[in-house]
Design a protein around this motif. Structure first.
Motif: not given
Length: 501
Positions: A17-23, A29-33, A175-179
């Motif tokens: 249920s988590g989100l892979p690192d997309l940086t 440049e930034t992933v903003v919560d 990136r998501l498929r790789k994760a």
């Protein structure tokens, strides 16, 4: 007031249920919560789920930054147009009209409720610009029927920022498929909810599409295509989307042509009354279209005219003429689309497609039945063209060429319907008919433009304005018509030589 936006997104499923690192995604440049939003959405449809069948979703949602009514129309895989309206207890009229061609007199009922905890992240570039919004949704679906079930799942969405480059979604996808995140099998939350909360005994199996075999199969496939176009274009016409009126009008003409060309396949005692109603609808749709064509033609002619040939406020006069013919037109056309007569026509088209009035010839082979109908249309066109060419230039020839143009259009449509069954000869004929129709259309447009120029010139003269420029434009239109008449015999001989159906 409803607002429209183009939604471009991709949906994914993941055991985590988590989100892979997309940086690490190129450009990010930034992933903003942005925190977690709690969304409560109720989806509406007819008892037989007509909207869902057309991949249209209608919901009332609270929570989040865009609470309100949302209506979504499919555009392409992963692309939808979303029309939003403010939150209210009842469906806003602005949205109700956009689904009237589907819903008609049926009741809209709540069918599914979705409760979602949405964990949102913004993907931002080095200059602080939003590239995309990524969310992880923990969804609980409840079927709002007596025997409906529930379902739960976690879904990941990536929605492109307004005006963003769709290619950016490919980078995120990689990136998501790789994760280990995989694309969702469902096109929307509603589609998944309906599939997973409907009791197995009530789940509808879509019949497998059958390839057209008989002449009747091919004609019905063409008629069904036009019916679908009319229904699908209805919301676009109501929203005054570019070219939508013209496309709907063409669909009505194609269907009427099919009824007349293939009268040995579909019983005309049934189709003729429907054809009359299609003619009425085409007429209503054409009230503004003809004026638009003339305005575009005259505007283009003025743009090409040297300034030394301008005399008087001709552009102002043209704008006044155009606005006078468009006054209240959209409101009038919406009234037509809301009328009982129009909705009855849609019901008649559905009945025709569901229970077609097939004649004996419908069971015949396309190579015989359909080809014979196309050749018959072509012979009639041949007679009209040769009759027109034999006439002296003038009003009689203008009228004869206009009739030939209409017959060329009908022959083109009959060839289009025949193409899946007859192959390249019919496709080639449809292409040549389109070219001939265009040539004859230039001639007819010139006739109508000259008539309009005479009217505009008379009004300008009465107002004490110069009519010089109108005369210049009139002369150029005469030259255009003369060129068509000069080129037509050769063009027609080329068409006849290429006829192979």
């Amino acid at each position: 007031m409803a607002d429209t936006k183009r939604e471009i997104e991709r949906k994914y499923e993941s055991e985590d249920s988590g989100l892979p690192d997309l940086t690490g995604v190129a450009g990010v440049e930034t992933v903003v919560d942005k925190g977690v939003a709690h969304l409560d959405a109720t989806y509406y449809d007819t008892p037989d789920e007509r909207l869902a069948a057309a991949a249209i979703t209608l919901r009332r949602r609270t929570g989040g930054s865009d609470a309100g009514w949302h209506l979504k129309f499919p555009v392409a895989p992963g692309v939808r147009d979303e029309i939003q309206a403010p939150l209210s207890d009842t469906l806003p009229r602005s949205l109700a009209g956009l689904i009237r061609s589907r819903v008609r007199d049926a009741e809209l009922l709540p069918v599914v409720r979705l409760l979602s905890d949405r964990d949102v992240r913004d993907l931002v570039d080095s200059e602080g610009r939003l590239l995309a919004e990524v969310s992880v949704d923990a969804v609980r679906a409840e079927r709002l029927t007596v025997d409906g079930g529930t379902a739960q799942w976690t879904e990941l969405e990536v929605e492109l920022a307004d005006g963003g480059d769709p290619a950016f979604l490919d980078k995120v996808d990689k990136r998501l498929r790789k994760a280990g995140v995989r694309p969702s099998k469902s096109a929307s939350k509603l589609a998944r909810a309906l599939a997973e909360t409907t009791p197995k005994k009530k789940r509808r199996k879509q019949p497998a599409a059958r390839e057209p075999v008989t002449a009747g199969d091919h004609v019905l496939a063409y008629v069904r295509e036009q019916r679908d176009a009319i229904v699908t274009l209805d919301p676009a016409v109501r929203q005054d989307t570019y070219d939508s009126v013209h496309r709907m009008r063409v669909a009505t003409r194609r269907m009427r042509s099919a009824f007349r060309s293939y009268g040995k396949v579909l019983d005309r005692t049934v189709t003729d009354p429907i054809g009359d109603e299609l003619k009425w609808l085409a007429g209503e749709l054409g009230v503004d279209r003809d004026a638009e064509v003339l305005t575009e033609r005259l505007t283009a002619a003025l743009d090409e005219l040297p300034r030394t040939l301008f005399s008087g406020p001709i552009r102002t006069r043209l704008r006044t003429w155009t606005h006078a013919r468009r006054g209240g037109s959209r409101r009038r056309l919406t009234g037509v689309l809301d009328s009982k007569r129009y909705l009855a026509l849609l019901d008649a088209l559905d009945a025709l497609v569901d229970d077609p009035p097939l004649l004996e010839a419908a069971a015949g082979q396309p190579e015989k039945v359909i080809a014979k109908a196309v050749r018959k249309d072509f012979r009639k066109l041949s007679g009209l063209v040769e009759q027109a060419v034999a006439l002296e230039p003038g009003q009689d020839r203008d009228l004869a060429l206009h009739e030939a143009r209409k017959k060329a259009k009908r022959t083109r449509y009959s060839a289009e319907a025949a193409a899946p069954g007859l192959g390249s000869p019919a496709s080639a004929l449809a292409k040549s008919m389109k070219s001939l129709q265009s040539l004859l259309g230039d001639h007819q447009d010139s006739v109508m433009t000259r008539q309009t120029l005479r009217e505009l010139s008379a009004v300008a003269h009465a107002a004490g304005e110069s009519s010089f420029t109108y005369g210049v434009l009139y002369g150029r239109e005469e030259a255009t018509a003369a060129a068509v008449e000069r080129d037509l015999p050769g063009a027609w001989q080329e068409v006849k030589g290429g006829m192979q159906v």
